[in-house]
Scaffold this active site. Structure first.
Site, PDB file in Angstrom:
ATOM      1  N   VAL A  26       0.808  -1.231   0.000  1.00  0.00           N
ATOM      2  CA  VAL A  26       0.000   0.000   0.000  1.00  0.00           C
ATOM      3  C   VAL A  26       0.841   1.281   0.000  1.00  0.00           C
ATOM      4  CG1 VAL A  26      -1.935   1.185   1.059  1.00  0.00           C
ATOM      5  CG2 VAL A  26      -1.723  -1.259   1.311  1.00  0.00           C
ATOM      6  N   GLY A  28       3.988   1.814  -0.942  1.00  0.00           N
ATOM      7  CA  GLY A  28       4.728   1.991  -2.185  1.00  0.00           C
ATOM      8  C   GLY A  28       3.811   2.375  -3.347  1.00  0.00           C
ATOM      9  N   SER A 142       6.091  10.321   6.813  1.00  0.00           N
ATOM     10  CA  SER A 142       5.044  10.300   7.827  1.00  0.00           C
ATOM     11  C   SER A 142       3.699  10.620   7.207  1.00  0.00           C
ATOM     12  CB  SER A 142       5.363  11.333   8.906  1.00  0.00           C
ATOM     13  OG  SER A 142       4.371  11.307   9.891  1.00  0.00           O
ATOM     14  N   GLY A 143       2.670   9.985   7.728  1.00  0.00           N
ATOM     15  CA  GLY A 143       1.328  10.281   7.226  1.00  0.00           C
ATOM     16  C   GLY A 143       0.573   9.019   6.852  1.00  0.00           C
ATOM     17  N   LYS A 196      12.677  11.062  12.049  1.00  0.00           N
ATOM     18  CA  LYS A 196      11.383  10.373  11.950  1.00  0.00           C
ATOM     19  C   LYS A 196      11.131   9.535  13.215  1.00  0.00           C
ATOM     20  CE  LYS A 196       7.568   8.644  10.207  1.00  0.00           C
ATOM     21  NZ  LYS A 196       7.384   7.289  10.615  1.00  0.00           N
ATOM     22  N   HIS A 199      10.201  11.830  15.992  1.00  0.00           N
ATOM     23  CA  HIS A 199       8.825  12.255  15.712  1.00  0.00           C
ATOM     24  C   HIS A 199       7.839  11.210  16.247  1.00  0.00           C
ATOM     25  CE1 HIS A 199       5.340  11.434  13.169  1.00  0.00           C
ATOM     26  NE2 HIS A 199       5.178  12.739  13.089  1.00  0.00           N
ATOM     27  N   ASN A 200       8.109   9.951  15.974  1.00  0.00           N
ATOM     28  CA  ASN A 200       7.218   8.892  16.459  1.00  0.00           C
ATOM     29  C   ASN A 200       7.239   8.803  17.980  1.00  0.00           C
ATOM     30  OD1 ASN A 200       7.016   8.385  13.731  1.00  0.00           O
ATOM     31  ND2 ASN A 200       7.088   6.172  13.963  1.00  0.00           N
ATOM     32  N   GLU A 203       5.135  11.418  19.317  1.00  0.00           N
ATOM     33  CA  GLU A 203       3.735  10.998  19.108  1.00  0.00           C
ATOM     34  C   GLU A 203       3.275  10.100  20.264  1.00  0.00           C
ATOM     35  OE1 GLU A 203       3.078   9.416  15.082  1.00  0.00           O
ATOM     36  OE2 GLU A 203       2.041   7.758  16.049  1.00  0.00           O
ATOM     37  N   TYR A 204       4.132   9.189  20.696  1.00  0.00           N
ATOM     38  CA  TYR A 204       3.803   8.335  21.850  1.00  0.00           C
ATOM     39  C   TYR A 204       3.511   9.211  23.069  1.00  0.00           C
ATOM     40  CZ  TYR A 204       5.454   3.654  20.227  1.00  0.00           C
ATOM     41  OH  TYR A 204       5.617   2.441  19.611  1.00  0.00           O
ATOM     42  N   LYS A 274       4.690  -0.669  17.765  1.00  0.00           N
ATOM     43  CA  LYS A 274       5.472  -1.266  16.688  1.00  0.00           C
ATOM     44  C   LYS A 274       6.969  -1.140  16.956  1.00  0.00           C
ATOM     45  CE  LYS A 274       2.553  -1.030  12.588  1.00  0.00           C
ATOM     46  NZ  LYS A 274       2.430  -0.275  11.327  1.00  0.00           N
TER      47      LYS A 274
END
Ligand code: 2AM
Length: 503
Positions: A26, A28, A142-143, A196, A199-200, A203-204, A274
């Site tokens: 998905v 790619g 991201s997104g 990145k 960034h994650n 987000e946590y 993850k």
């Protein structure tokens, strides 16, 4: 393929494709479609070639796709320097594709890994490919699936030279906020994937703080999820305006169709991960940066997932003040106090994340522009928020800012919030509502602003049991007290440092 777009770039290149994407799951597929929709000729390839045909059958009319059924044909269909985007599962698959690809490429070609690789893997691959004269660009994207198609936030690392060739296409397909694309050159080798990752991690932390705010309103005030949804909607029109606050309102307002209960009450309360939050904390430990907000978020998910342990404790009924609610005066203005505590804790969590980027940038010589990172996170990202404009302004005003908390705007925002913040943390402690994000953020803030910390006692203890030595406030040098002898103090030769057992 109806309506094939031939871009000037494509015709200049003797009808070779501008860029290629291999790995058409998905993410790619959507990246390739996004590239094609922006008028670039895109070569597409996948290990299982039926996926190539599916993509062209279903979306061939969206732009100029150049399907290939072998990696050789795929590479041959690309204009030089070749730009190959790999979008496969991070880890072994990435190495497998690189191994196949490298013998087919020529000096100056650019290999882009758009997966969620660990930045150390990216550093290793970049080194290896550089020896072959190839550019390796580890890039954060991201997104999610939707972002890949409609416009992600893109964080590319690698050589500056590779960005000159690749940047224009990436900036084209990235989401645009106020006329600025959410894509910029981050820095050499692993910088893109590192940013990145952080960034994650942020987000946590952000999600954990939101979850604590919800819990405080629900368990502390006895509010219903639908009412709390209204509170979050309200908050979303102020400083807290963000994608996460917006979707919190949506999730809390949702009612389960089967049972008629609030949706949050029918979902198992064990958060999954993850692994990028864990990576962020592991890296922060290596760098020695206290990212308490991110760490508490990772640990809170781990605690939530410890089902057996939780059940055993519940069965035994470990004591606590559970069930107690705020009432009367105690409840007055509490909703707004939680808003302020959330904002202050969020400032701390972001300040810590940016500290980690600062430390890694110094350690690896990346030269990351922190204001630009805030800028490219304003769109596409899960943490997109009004607040990021403030962070950009803070770093633009002082590129050497030692902490976001030192910026005038954030310093006064946290100062304004601190009474409410202390009130909320006290209430959480009194009521037995776990708020590790709120309380650790406050402890971090208090630690940072403290004149003297009890670390002096820790140093004394280390010197007593392990002769680890200490420095004095009043003179240069390293010292050791003869704890087992006459308690006299010896000046130590600095060469001795670190020769004792590590504690
Ligand atoms: P597949 O369709 O042949 O499975 C996400 O897993 C994407 O990465 C898929 O398109 C998948 O191809 C591809 N992929 C996974 N492992 C791979 C490998 N070792 N070599 C090439 N492509 C791989």
């Amino acid at each position: 393929m109806a309506e094939t777009t031939t871009t000037p770039a494509a015709s200049d290149r003797g009808d070779l494709a501008d860029v290629g994407v291999t790995g058409l799951a998905v993410m790619g597929r959507n990246l390739a479609r996004n590239i094609a929709r922006h008028g670039h000729a895109v070569a597409v390839h996948n290990r299982t070639s039926s996926r190539v045909d599916e993509l062209v059958d279903e979306h061939g009319d969206e732009g100029d796709f150049r399907p290939s059924h072998s990696l050789e044909d795929f590479v041959a269909s690309l204009a030089k320097p070749r730009r190959v985007i790999i979008m496969v599962k991070a880890g072994k698959a990435t190495d497998a594709v690189i191994d196949e690809l490298v013998p087919l490429l020529e000096e100056g070609d650019i290999v882009v890994d758009a997966g969620n690789a660990h930045f150390e893997d990216t550093r290793r691959r970049e080194r290896d490919l550089r020896e072959h004269g190839l550019h390796y660009v580890g890039t954060g994207v991201s997104g999610g699936e939707e972002g890949a198609l409609e416009g992600p936030s893109i964080m590319p690392g690698g050589s500056r030279e590779s960005y000159d060739a690749l940047g224009p296409i990436l900036e084209d397909i990235a989401v645009d906020v106020d006329g600025t694309p959410c894509c910029t050159y981050v820095g050499p080798d692993g910088a893109g994937h590192f940013v990145k990752m952080v960034h994650n991690g942020i987000e946590y932390a952000d999600m954990q703080l939101i979850a604590e705010a919800y819990d405080l309103l629900r368990s502390g005030l006895g509010m219903e999820p639908a009412d709390i949804a209204g509170v979050f909607e309200d908050w979303n029109s102020g400083d807290l305006e963000s994608f996460l606050v917006e979707i919190t309102a949506r999730v809390l307002r949702h009612t389960d169709a089967q049972t008629g209960k609030p949706f949050v009450d029918v979902v198992v309360d064990q958060a999954e991960q993850k692994g990028t939050g864990r990576w962020t904390v592991q890296s922060a430990l290596d760098l020695g940066i206290p990212v308490t907000g991110i760490a508490e978020a990772v640990f809170a998910r781990a605690l939530s997932g410890a089902a057996g342990q939780r059940k055993a404790v519940l069965d035994k009924g470990l004591a606590g003040p559970s069930g107690v609610r705020l009432e009367g005066e105690d409840a007055e203005g509490f909703v707004d106090a939680v808003r302020q505590a959330l904002y202050a804790s969020k400032v701390v969590a972001y300040a810590q994340g940016f500290d980690q980027i600062t430390a890694a940038s110094a350690e690896y010589g990346w030269g990351v522009d922190r204001g630009m990172m805030a800028t490219i996170w304003r769109g596409g990202c899960i943490i997109r928020a009004r607040f990021l404009d403030r962070i950009k302004e803070a770093y633009d005003a002082d590129e050497h800012l030692a902490s976001l908390l030192l910026d005038d705007y954030f310093a006064s925002a946290v100062d304004d919030a601190q009474d409410a913040w202390r009130r909320v943390v006290s209430a959480a402690v009194r009521l037995g509502i776990p708020a590790p994000g709120f309380s650790s953020a406050l402890a971090y803030y208090d630690g940072l602003r403290r004149d003297r910390l009890p670390a002096s006692l820790v140093q004394g203890l280390r010197d007593l049991f392990g002769a680890h030595t200490y420095r004095r406030v009043d003179t240069e040098g390293t010292f050791h007290t003869l704890w087992g002898g006459d308690l006299s103090e010896e000046r130590q030769d600095t060469a001795d440092q670190g020769s004792h057992s590590p504690h």
